[in-house]
Design an enzyme around this catalytic site. Sequence first.
Site, PDB file in Angstrom:
ATOM      1  N   LYS A  24       0.981  -1.154  -0.041  1.00 45.42           N
ATOM      2  CA  LYS A  24      -0.012  -0.156  -0.017  1.00 45.42           C
ATOM      3  C   LYS A  24       1.058   1.234   0.055  1.00 45.42           C
ATOM      4  O   LYS A  24       0.718   2.182  -0.814  1.00 45.42           O
ATOM      5  CB  LYS A  24      -0.865   0.006   0.900  1.00 45.42           C
ATOM      6  CG  LYS A  24      -1.532   1.365   1.451  1.00 45.42           C
ATOM      7  CD  LYS A  24      -2.423   1.313   2.641  1.00 45.42           C
ATOM      8  CE  LYS A  24      -1.763   1.770   3.850  1.00 45.42           C
ATOM      9  NZ  LYS A  24      -1.720   3.282   4.048  1.00 45.42           N
ATOM     10  N   ASN A  25       1.900   1.252   0.973  1.00 46.27           N
ATOM     11  CA  ASN A  25       2.709   2.418   1.134  1.00 46.27           C
ATOM     12  C   ASN A  25       3.606   2.787   0.033  1.00 46.27           C
ATOM     13  O   ASN A  25       4.388   3.519  -0.151  1.00 46.27           O
ATOM     14  CB  ASN A  25       3.414   2.398   2.370  1.00 46.27           C
ATOM     15  CG  ASN A  25       2.727   2.764   3.581  1.00 46.27           C
ATOM     16  OD1 ASN A  25       1.277   3.036   3.317  1.00 46.27           O
ATOM     17  ND2 ASN A  25       3.041   2.593   4.690  1.00 46.27           N
ATOM     18  N   CYS A 117      -6.838  12.695  12.773  1.00 44.80           N
ATOM     19  CA  CYS A 117      -6.257  11.620  12.406  1.00 44.80           C
ATOM     20  C   CYS A 117      -6.219  10.311  13.659  1.00 44.80           C
ATOM     21  O   CYS A 117      -6.389  10.887  14.816  1.00 44.80           O
ATOM     22  CB  CYS A 117      -4.687  11.622  12.123  1.00 44.80           C
ATOM     23  SG  CYS A 117      -3.956  10.126  11.797  1.00 44.80           S
ATOM     24  N   ARG A 122      -1.506  14.877  13.080  1.00 46.86           N
ATOM     25  CA  ARG A 122      -0.848  14.238  11.788  1.00 46.86           C
ATOM     26  C   ARG A 122      -0.389  15.598  11.021  1.00 46.86           C
ATOM     27  O   ARG A 122      -1.169  15.903   9.950  1.00 46.86           O
ATOM     28  CB  ARG A 122      -1.208  13.539  11.211  1.00 46.86           C
ATOM     29  CG  ARG A 122      -0.304  12.527  10.667  1.00 46.86           C
ATOM     30  CD  ARG A 122      -0.992  10.999  10.184  1.00 46.86           C
ATOM     31  NE  ARG A 122      -0.061  10.188   9.287  1.00 46.86           N
ATOM     32  CZ  ARG A 122      -0.586   8.910   9.032  1.00 46.86           C
ATOM     33  NH1 ARG A 122      -1.664   8.495   9.278  1.00 46.86           N
ATOM     34  NH2 ARG A 122       0.280   8.027   8.476  1.00 46.86           N
ATOM     35  N   PRO A 123       0.280  16.467  11.391  1.00 45.67           N
ATOM     36  CA  PRO A 123       0.578  17.892  11.041  1.00 45.67           C
ATOM     37  C   PRO A 123       1.046  17.870   9.673  1.00 45.67           C
ATOM     38  O   PRO A 123       1.646  16.541   9.282  1.00 45.67           O
ATOM     39  CB  PRO A 123       1.335  18.755  12.059  1.00 45.67           C
ATOM     40  CG  PRO A 123       2.255  17.703  12.604  1.00 45.67           C
ATOM     41  CD  PRO A 123       1.140  16.549  12.596  1.00 45.67           C
ATOM     42  N   ASP A 306       4.494   0.802  12.184  1.00 46.57           N
ATOM     43  CA  ASP A 306       3.133   0.216  11.332  1.00 46.57           C
ATOM     44  C   ASP A 306       3.267  -1.062  12.133  1.00 46.57           C
ATOM     45  O   ASP A 306       2.086  -1.722  11.706  1.00 46.57           O
ATOM     46  CB  ASP A 306       3.450   0.168   9.879  1.00 46.57           C
ATOM     47  CG  ASP A 306       3.117   1.642   9.517  1.00 46.57           C
ATOM     48  OD1 ASP A 306       2.546   2.416  10.438  1.00 46.57           O
ATOM     49  OD2 ASP A 306       3.077   1.673   8.183  1.00 46.57           O
ATOM     50  N   ARG A 398      -8.679  -0.492   4.221  1.00 44.05           N
ATOM     51  CA  ARG A 398      -7.882   0.395   3.446  1.00 44.05           C
ATOM     52  C   ARG A 398      -6.174  -0.054   3.421  1.00 44.05           C
ATOM     53  O   ARG A 398      -5.806   0.414   2.255  1.00 44.05           O
ATOM     54  CB  ARG A 398      -7.404   1.770   4.578  1.00 44.05           C
ATOM     55  CG  ARG A 398      -8.855   2.767   4.790  1.00 44.05           C
ATOM     56  CD  ARG A 398      -8.444   3.648   5.708  1.00 44.05           C
ATOM     57  NE  ARG A 398      -7.046   4.134   5.497  1.00 44.05           N
ATOM     58  CZ  ARG A 398      -6.202   4.208   6.665  1.00 44.05           C
ATOM     59  NH1 ARG A 398      -6.543   3.916   7.779  1.00 44.05           N
ATOM     60  NH2 ARG A 398      -4.978   4.525   6.049  1.00 44.05           N
TER      61      ARG A 398
HETATM   62  C1  UD1 Z   1       4.108   6.956   6.227  1.00 39.69           C
HETATM   63  C2  UD1 Z   1       3.459   5.733   6.223  1.00 39.69           C
HETATM   64  C3  UD1 Z   1       2.752   5.233   7.498  1.00 39.69           C
HETATM   65  C4  UD1 Z   1       3.588   5.220   8.399  1.00 39.69           C
HETATM   66  C5  UD1 Z   1       4.679   6.488   8.733  1.00 39.69           C
HETATM   67  C6  UD1 Z   1       5.889   6.282   9.519  1.00 39.69           C
HETATM   68  C7  UD1 Z   1       2.511   5.870   3.762  1.00 39.69           C
HETATM   69  C8  UD1 Z   1       1.438   6.125   2.984  1.00 39.69           C
HETATM   70  N1  UD1 Z   1       2.183   6.097   5.241  1.00 39.69           N
HETATM   71  O1  UD1 Z   1       3.268   7.928   6.955  1.00 39.69           O
HETATM   72  O2  UD1 Z   1       2.203   4.076   7.241  1.00 39.69           O
HETATM   73  O3  UD1 Z   1       3.196   4.867   9.786  1.00 39.69           O
HETATM   74  O4  UD1 Z   1       5.141   6.784   7.387  1.00 39.69           O
HETATM   75  O5  UD1 Z   1       6.563   4.944   9.370  1.00 39.69           O
HETATM   76  O6  UD1 Z   1       3.770   5.684   3.265  1.00 39.69           O
HETATM   77  N2  UD1 Z   1       5.326  14.815  10.917  1.00 39.69           N
HETATM   78  C9  UD1 Z   1       5.121  16.030  11.293  1.00 39.69           C
HETATM   79  N3  UD1 Z   1       4.869  17.227  10.276  1.00 39.69           N
HETATM   80  C10 UD1 Z   1       4.819  16.747   9.057  1.00 39.69           C
HETATM   81  C11 UD1 Z   1       4.809  15.262   8.717  1.00 39.69           C
HETATM   82  C12 UD1 Z   1       4.941  14.373   9.489  1.00 39.69           C
HETATM   83  O7  UD1 Z   1       5.080  16.657  12.418  1.00 39.69           O
HETATM   84  O8  UD1 Z   1       4.640  17.537   7.955  1.00 39.69           O
HETATM   85  C13 UD1 Z   1       5.230  13.905  11.742  1.00 39.69           C
HETATM   86  C14 UD1 Z   1       4.146  12.891  12.227  1.00 39.69           C
HETATM   87  O9  UD1 Z   1       2.931  13.595  12.868  1.00 39.69           O
HETATM   88  C15 UD1 Z   1       4.705  11.651  12.602  1.00 39.69           C
HETATM   89  C16 UD1 Z   1       6.201  11.715  12.158  1.00 39.69           C
HETATM   90  O10 UD1 Z   1       6.281  12.814  11.570  1.00 39.69           O
HETATM   91  O11 UD1 Z   1       4.691  11.772  14.023  1.00 39.69           O
HETATM   92  C17 UD1 Z   1       6.256  10.517  11.020  1.00 39.69           C
HETATM   93  O12 UD1 Z   1       5.551  10.710  10.224  1.00 39.69           O
HETATM   94  P1  UD1 Z   1       5.807  10.571   8.321  1.00 39.69           P
HETATM   95  O13 UD1 Z   1       6.965   9.572   8.441  1.00 39.69           O
HETATM   96  O14 UD1 Z   1       5.566  11.717   7.639  1.00 39.69           O
HETATM   97  O15 UD1 Z   1       4.617   9.504   8.294  1.00 39.69           O
HETATM   98  P2  UD1 Z   1       3.649   9.628   6.805  1.00 39.69           P
HETATM   99  O16 UD1 Z   1       4.227   9.643   5.598  1.00 39.69           O
HETATM  100  O17 UD1 Z   1       2.474  10.354   7.069  1.00 39.69           O
END
Ligand code: UD1
Length: 424
Positions: A24-25, A117, A122-123, A306, A398
């Site tokens: 999926k990811n 979320c 999830r900013p 995950d 999902r």
């Molecule tokens: C991706 C994966 C998700 C996985 C996560 C961490 C996909 C579609 N989803 O999610 O399954 O759990 O990686 O391995 O690939 N953060 C901020 N600001 C931002 C972006 C992120 O503070 O602008 C924080 C998030 O709140 C979280 C952390 O960074 O605490 C990790 O998030 P991130 O690595 O960005 O996860 P996703 O890409 O959303």
Amino acid sequence: MAEEILRITGGRKLSGDITVQGAKNSALPLMAGAMLCDSRTVLHNVPALTDVYAASRILNRLGFRCSVSGHTAVIMPGEGGTEIPDEEMRAMRSSVMFLGPMLGSRKRCVITMPGGCELGPRPIDLHLDAMRQLGVQIREQQGRIVCQAERLHGTRIPLPFPSVGVTENVIMAAVLAEGETVLTNAAREPEITDLANFLIQCGAKITGAGEGTVVISGVKKLSGTEYSVMPDRIAAFTWLCAAASAGGTVCIRGTEPKDMESCLSLLTAAGCRIGICRDRIYLDCTRPLRNLRYIRTMPYPGFPTDAQALITAVLATSEGAGLIEETVFESRFKHVGELLRMGADIRVSGRTAVIYGVPCLHGAEVEAMDLRGGAALAAAAAGAEGETVLRGLSHLDRGYDHFAETFNSLGGSALRRTISTAVR
Ligand code: UD1
């Protein structure tokens, strides 16, 4: 009102072999990445998931022509709007990944905040900061976030945290930008390497994907290609955990074992026997298992967030006590309350959970609060005595392609039923 539930009868050992679904990811960013191409893209091994259909809807709303049939997605370039409707942004939390490729291809993208979320706030501040550094102007207008640029230019972008989504967005925005972008402290998840390999096949110039520093040299255009989505390491781990929870001997085919080292080493430490032969992972589990003293989730190559709920479900029935620390997301222990209903003894405090292993769990009525939490409850139910009724299946849909069928082909017993909520 009607609702779908899964009735899982536990206590049967699992056995047999299955082929793991596409990731999926990886499928979602690849579909977004196809927006950068000026000709047809064909993606194979795309899992049949509601998130994939949501991504397809977004592409069509934006004027691309995307069709998903079986495990193949075909994406044709097109012209159209630059605004992702709020309902689509809310439907799929990872919809923010369309930002980078939209800016790369159309220089404009209007989004809203991805919906409230299940994993805590999830900013998207890191996404927006990175886009700004590439020359994008961003303003908020009545709850919409309007992003646009005359031109995108390469630059140095040091990430404060190795975010998966931000790394992917920067790569997708930078491939058609002018000049060179150097992204440091980039996330190193295998799905990022898969995205980069796809884009390179389309004509992009990217080096270092899968490492901490990624260098992207802008090119003038990308052409569509045919590409196969990598295997889903979290789905593979899900089936291994179901077998570890129930006991038994299973084989998961079509995997990339080297991407799963941190996951496999924990199952081994808990007492499972793991064998690897090319793309196959064998697990042989005789219960009881040993608890593990300390586990913490970390960006890749650390133990994935995950997979945290899944290992929690396995260790809920183990000998001894152990602590799990969740360092990536703020609120990712919602499955614990449901595991308690099944007889687990787990205490959560902030970002840590202490698991006191119990000899066995019993069936109960539980609800999936998020995708991996739902899978963890099903894994726990596989080993529990009696029947578990799992609600909240939209979360499972999902991320898992035919969850019940796959579980049953390993000898589990899961029946999907529609019930009237009045009789719940
Ligand atoms: C991706 C994966 C998700 C996985 C996560 C961490 C996909 C579609 N989803 O999610 O399954 O759990 O990686 O391995 O690939 N953060 C901020 N600001 C931002 C972006 C992120 O503070 O602008 C924080 C998030 O709140 C979280 C952390 O960074 O605490 C990790 O998030 P991130 O690595 O960005 O996860 P996703 O890409 O959303």
